[in-house]
Design an enzyme around this catalytic site. Structure first.
Site, PDB file in Angstrom:
ATOM      1  N   LYS A 219      -0.017  -0.777  -1.746  1.00 43.40           N
ATOM      2  CA  LYS A 219      -1.450  -0.507  -1.636  1.00 43.40           C
ATOM      3  C   LYS A 219      -2.280  -1.244  -2.672  1.00 43.40           C
ATOM      4  O   LYS A 219      -1.778  -1.713  -3.684  1.00 43.40           O
ATOM      5  CB  LYS A 219      -1.698   1.013  -1.636  1.00 43.40           C
ATOM      6  CG  LYS A 219      -1.327   1.601  -0.267  1.00 43.40           C
ATOM      7  CD  LYS A 219      -1.707   3.033  -0.064  1.00 43.40           C
ATOM      8  CE  LYS A 219      -1.364   3.422   1.390  1.00 43.40           C
ATOM      9  NZ  LYS A 219      -1.473   4.859   1.624  1.00 43.40           N
ATOM     10  N   ARG A 253       7.050   6.985   1.738  1.00 43.90           N
ATOM     11  CA  ARG A 253       6.791   6.110   2.887  1.00 43.90           C
ATOM     12  C   ARG A 253       6.657   4.676   2.364  1.00 43.90           C
ATOM     13  O   ARG A 253       5.719   4.382   1.611  1.00 43.90           O
ATOM     14  CB  ARG A 253       5.498   6.582   3.567  1.00 43.90           C
ATOM     15  CG  ARG A 253       5.093   5.764   4.781  1.00 43.90           C
ATOM     16  CD  ARG A 253       3.764   6.289   5.325  1.00 43.90           C
ATOM     17  NE  ARG A 253       3.357   5.580   6.535  1.00 43.90           N
ATOM     18  CZ  ARG A 253       2.696   4.435   6.521  1.00 43.90           C
ATOM     19  NH1 ARG A 253       2.360   3.867   5.381  1.00 43.90           N
ATOM     20  NH2 ARG A 253       2.362   3.855   7.662  1.00 43.90           N
TER      21      ARG A 253
HETATM   22  N1  HH2 Z   1      -1.037   5.222   4.640  1.00 40.71           N
HETATM   23  C1  HH2 Z   1      -1.138   4.317   5.650  1.00 40.71           C
HETATM   24  C2  HH2 Z   1      -0.741   4.670   6.942  1.00 40.71           C
HETATM   25  N2  HH2 Z   1      -0.223   5.891   7.212  1.00 40.71           N
HETATM   26  N3  HH2 Z   1       0.450   8.020   6.459  1.00 40.71           N
HETATM   27  C3  HH2 Z   1       0.551   8.918   5.477  1.00 40.71           C
HETATM   28  N4  HH2 Z   1       1.072  10.132   5.714  1.00 40.71           N
HETATM   29  N5  HH2 Z   1       0.135   8.648   4.199  1.00 40.71           N
HETATM   30  C4  HH2 Z   1      -0.420   7.447   3.875  1.00 40.71           C
HETATM   31  O1  HH2 Z   1      -0.839   7.247   2.707  1.00 40.71           O
HETATM   32  C5  HH2 Z   1      -0.527   6.450   4.893  1.00 40.71           C
HETATM   33  C6  HH2 Z   1      -0.094   6.796   6.204  1.00 40.71           C
HETATM   34  C7  HH2 Z   1      -1.690   2.963   5.378  1.00 40.71           C
HETATM   35  O2  HH2 Z   1      -0.678   2.030   5.127  1.00 40.71           O
HETATM   36  P1  HH2 Z   1      -0.082   1.014   6.208  1.00 40.71           P
HETATM   37  O3  HH2 Z   1       0.550   1.732   7.331  1.00 40.71           O
HETATM   38  O4  HH2 Z   1       0.809   0.088   5.498  1.00 40.71           O
HETATM   39  O5  HH2 Z   1      -1.325   0.178   6.685  1.00 40.71           O
HETATM   40  P2  HH2 Z   1      -2.338   0.265   7.922  1.00 40.71           P
HETATM   41  O6  HH2 Z   1      -3.007   1.588   7.919  1.00 40.71           O
HETATM   42  O7  HH2 Z   1      -3.305  -0.876   7.657  1.00 40.71           O
HETATM   43  O8  HH2 Z   1      -1.561   0.057   9.180  1.00 40.71           O
END
Ligand code: HH2
Length: 275
Positions: A219, A253
């Site tokens: 992040k 995660r």
């Molecule tokens: N962060 C993201 C997506 N899903 N779910 C939970 N429970 N907690 C989080 O902090 C969280 C999440 C964002 O990260 P990422 O999936 O890598 O990116 P994007 O939302 O751009 O697909």
């Protein structure tokens, strides 16, 4: 008595991420072809993931929402493909009840709702009926606007209060409390100071009584500290996860499964004083 989440996935548990999106902040476009995404999921399993989180809508700051149809087209073939070739637990990262329902029918057994059941009034019913675990995440605002000017008088207190309120809502809707986990939502309507304070004081959130999922992987706040670009934030991610684990974090995660898993296994062995 039913098996609780923390019994089913002993800490430190690893959730590997697959974003089937063109616009996710660190892996957007990498896994848009279902076959590629399924192979990648098998790779995450071999690297030691305990569960794979599959999402079809980016929630990065400023992201545009996608339709139910588009989200289904992205995630269902990947869930079906992975389920055909592996028994690894699958989580669906969605805020939409219809997507959760179809994902569960296709083989997902965990719902990760970044809106904590606030986006879709039918989501709680879908999760309750399927009796699958649920992650409730804190977010201030919506992905489109959340990073504009996030403010809190007491970020840890407000996030805790929110998570307890949402857990109460989930229980009232018939969801087994033993299947609920909570997540402070690192980066969701938070400044770097808010993120770091939440991690430093994660123990307060862990004491709320639900297993705590932590999602710091790659992040932006890590880049602000280290100067590294998204895919180079592995060491920063590992460090933040170790700090979170020491304070009671339960599931992590991550995009980079192997290094996080290895580091957390060592940290857990040190905490036990035994291998
Ligand atoms: N962060 C993201 C997506 N899903 N779910 C939970 N429970 N907690 C989080 O902090 C969280 C999440 C964002 O990260 P990422 O999936 O890598 O990116 P994007 O939302 O751009 O697909």
């Amino acid at each position: 008595m039913a098996v609780t989440l923390a019994e089913r996935f002993p800490a430190p548990a690893i959730m590997g991420v697959i974003n089937v999106t063109p616009d996710s902040f660190s892996d957007g476009g990498d896994n848009l072809q279902p076959e590629v995404a399924v192979e990648y999921g098998l790779e995450l399993e071999r690297a030691g993931a305990d569960i794979i989180d599959i999402g079809g809508e980016s929630t990065r700051p400023g992201a545009e929402p996608v339709t139910v149809k588009r989200e289904l087209q992205r995630v269902i073939p990947v869930i079906e493909g992975l389920r055909e070739r592996s028994a690894i637990p699958i989580s669906v990262d969605t805020m939409k009840a219809e997507v959760a329902r179809r994902a569960i029918a296709a083989g997902a057994g965990f719902v990760n709702d970044v809106t904590a059941l606030r986006h879709d009034p039918e989501m709680a019913g879908v999760v309750a009926e399927a009796r699958v675990p649920l992650c409730l995440m804190h977010m201030q605002g919506t992905p489109r606007t959340m990073q504009n000017d996030p403010r809190y008088a007491d970020v840890v207190g407000e996030v805790s209060e929110f998570l307890l309120e949402r857990a109460g809502y989930a229980e009232a809707a018939g969801i087994d409390p033993g299947l609920i986990c909570i997540d402070p939502g690192i980066g969701f309507g938070k400044t770097i100071e808010h993120n770091l304070t939440l991690l430093r004081d994660l123990g307060r959130i862990a004491r709320l009584g639900f297993p705590v999922l932590v999602a710091v992987s790659r992040k932006r706040f890590l880049g602000q500290i280290t100067g590294q670009a998204e895919k180079q934030r592995v060491a920063g991610t590992v460090a933040a996860n170790l700090e979170a684990f020491r304070r009671g974090g339960w599931m992590f995660r991550v995009h980079d499964v192997a290094p996080n898993r290895e580091a957390l296994l060592v940290a857990a062995a040190v905490a036990r004083g035994a291998p």
